[in-house]
Scaffold this active site. Structure first.
Site, PDB file in Angstrom:
ATOM      1  N   GLU A  14       0.807  -1.228   0.000  1.00 46.73           N
ATOM      2  CA  GLU A  14       0.000   0.000   0.000  1.00 46.73           C
ATOM      3  C   GLU A  14       0.843   1.283   0.000  1.00 46.73           C
ATOM      4  O   GLU A  14       0.676   2.159   0.837  1.00 46.73           O
ATOM      5  CB  GLU A  14      -0.961  -0.016   1.186  1.00 46.73           C
ATOM      6  CG  GLU A  14      -1.911  -1.200   1.162  1.00 46.73           C
ATOM      7  CD  GLU A  14      -2.796  -1.292   2.395  1.00 46.73           C
ATOM      8  OE1 GLU A  14      -2.779  -0.376   3.244  1.00 46.73           O
ATOM      9  OE2 GLU A  14      -3.524  -2.298   2.519  1.00 46.73           O
ATOM     10  N   GLU A  51      -6.465 -10.658  -1.189  1.00 47.17           N
ATOM     11  CA  GLU A  51      -7.222 -10.454   0.053  1.00 47.17           C
ATOM     12  C   GLU A  51      -8.720 -10.407  -0.253  1.00 47.17           C
ATOM     13  O   GLU A  51      -9.442  -9.527   0.207  1.00 47.17           O
ATOM     14  CB  GLU A  51      -6.771  -9.167   0.750  1.00 47.17           C
ATOM     15  CG  GLU A  51      -5.273  -9.126   1.034  1.00 47.17           C
ATOM     16  CD  GLU A  51      -4.810  -7.863   1.751  1.00 47.17           C
ATOM     17  OE1 GLU A  51      -5.667  -7.148   2.320  1.00 47.17           O
ATOM     18  OE2 GLU A  51      -3.595  -7.599   1.750  1.00 47.17           O
TER      19      GLU A  51
END
Length: 399
Positions: free
Chosen positions: A169, A274
């Site tokens: 991220e 995810e």
């Protein structure tokens, strides 16, 4: 809800939903209640199927959920145990007990093991970036700490953990680099350094960049530019992880298809890392994302399904999973893994994000460990894909 061209879901769910419910009911007396084939068997010729695990599952104190993992999945990711705050909480202090349990579970069960993650702006202790007086350290000191952490953790599991989320991220929603403490102190090349250190620590491990929201064009463009830059500099990046925190109304099939295609063209592997599908209303004003720092107070209407998921929504969820897996199967030549972020609804992070204390239903197994209609829709998608492929193969061989 906008749809792309790839959609087996209406045929799957519309005609099979009653059958699914019957099967679920009839399986209620069985301990694991899992039909054959398993997910890993259904997709054995396409990609790995994984799940993110918590301590009770990989240390097997929850025997039911550990059994689901063994039966259904051939890859595992850790929810938290390899993040910096857990494994390296204090300077010079490492806690490998739970991480060893996680890795040993994967080794014992012959699974492809993921390391999540090495460098992230969140869940990293404040001491990493500061000296004894509380002041920010300099570039060389932070690089030394990064290298020591990566060499220690990756080195311990060399040859056992097959792939690492090296940087997690690092991008803003507009595709620019997030101004994290890593970037402020080291500079933009902290990403390159993290990949270099990870490769030196285990030259055979796969190395990934992992992020959410790459289905949105500006952020996707930033990730594409990042991958191109790393490859141009000879930095060893194996693939890109699309986190896959989706919803009933986002993303549409066309955007997901376009996103996967964009990374395929770069010559890197693509992973769905995810995956979950949120059925609850979002309190966010901006587009759906998984920004971990976002928190909201409970408001009326934000927790609508405390007594169970209505059948109509259950069917919507099954349709969405069928849609997504249809797209994944289209790109099976480049997708190496699809990982669900959790095993059952009861241990999903979405019960507490971005509002604590909600009742969420984003996964394929319910709170009792029983397969949901979405599970069967995913299996049916695999079955239809195999049948189509077999027909096409026969057609080609007959020419």
């Amino acid at each position: 809800m906008k749809r792309g061209k790839i959609n087996f879901s209406k045929a799957i769910v519309g005609g099979m939903f009653v059958v699914f419910v019957f099967i679920l009911t009839s399986c209620s007396s069985v301990k694991t209640a899992h039909p054959e084939p398993s997910l890993k068997e259904a997709f054995k010729n396409d990609f790995l199927i994984g799940a993110a695990l918590n301590e009770s599952q990989y240390c097997e104190s929850n025997s039911l959920e550990a059994a689901i993992v063994k039966e259904q999945f051939n890859s595992i990711s850790p929810e938290n145990v390899l993040k910096w705050e857990k494994i390296h909480p204090e300077p010079g202090e490492y806690d490998f007990a739970l991480a060893d349990c996680y890795v040993n579970f994967g080794v014992k069960n012959h699974m492809f093991i993921i390391g999540h993650n090495l460098v992230w702006h969140s869940q990293t202790p404040g001491w990493v970036f500061r000296d004894d007086n509380g002041n920010y350290i300099d570039r060389d000191t932070l690089l030394k700490r990064m290298r020591e952490h990566i060499f220690t953790v990756v080195g311990r599991y060399k040859g056992k953990i097959g792939g690492w989320d090296v940087v997690n991220e690092a991008l803003n929603e507009d595709g620019t680099l997030r101004n994290s403490s890593w970037r402020k102190i080291i500079g933009d090349d902290y990403i390159e350094k993290a990949f270099e250190f990870a490769h030196q620590a285990d030259p055979k491990a796969e190395l990934y960049y992992n992020d959410f929201g790459l289905e949105k064009a500006p952020k996707r463009a930033g990730a594409i530019a990042l991958v191109k830059k790393l490859r141009a500099e000879g930095i060893p990046i194996t693939g890109v992880g699309l986190q896959g925190h989706y919803a009933l109304d986002w993303p549409d099939d066309a955007d997901l298809d376009e996103t996967i295609s964009a990374f395929e063209k770069l010559g890197v592997k693509v992973m769905i890392t995810e995956l979950d599908v949120n059925v609850l209303p979002s309190p966010k004003r901006r587009s759906l994302d998984a920004e971990i720092s976002d928190r909201y107070q409970m408001q009326p209407g934000m927790n609508p399904y405390t007594n169970g998921l209505p059948e109509a929504v259950q069917q919507q969820l099954a349709e969405r999973y069928a849609d997504f897996f249809s797209v994944f199967l289209k790109h099976r030549a480049s997708i190496s893994r699809v990982t669900l972020w959790g095993v059952t609804d009861g241990n999903s992070w979405l019960n507490d994000y971005p509002i604590r204390g909600r009742t969420s239903y984003p996964l394929l197994f319910d709170r009792d460990g029983k397969p949901k209609p979405a599970f069967f829709s995913v299996l049916k998608t695999a079955e239809m894909n195999s049948a189509t492929k077999l027909t096409n193969d026969k057609s080609v061989s007959a020419r």
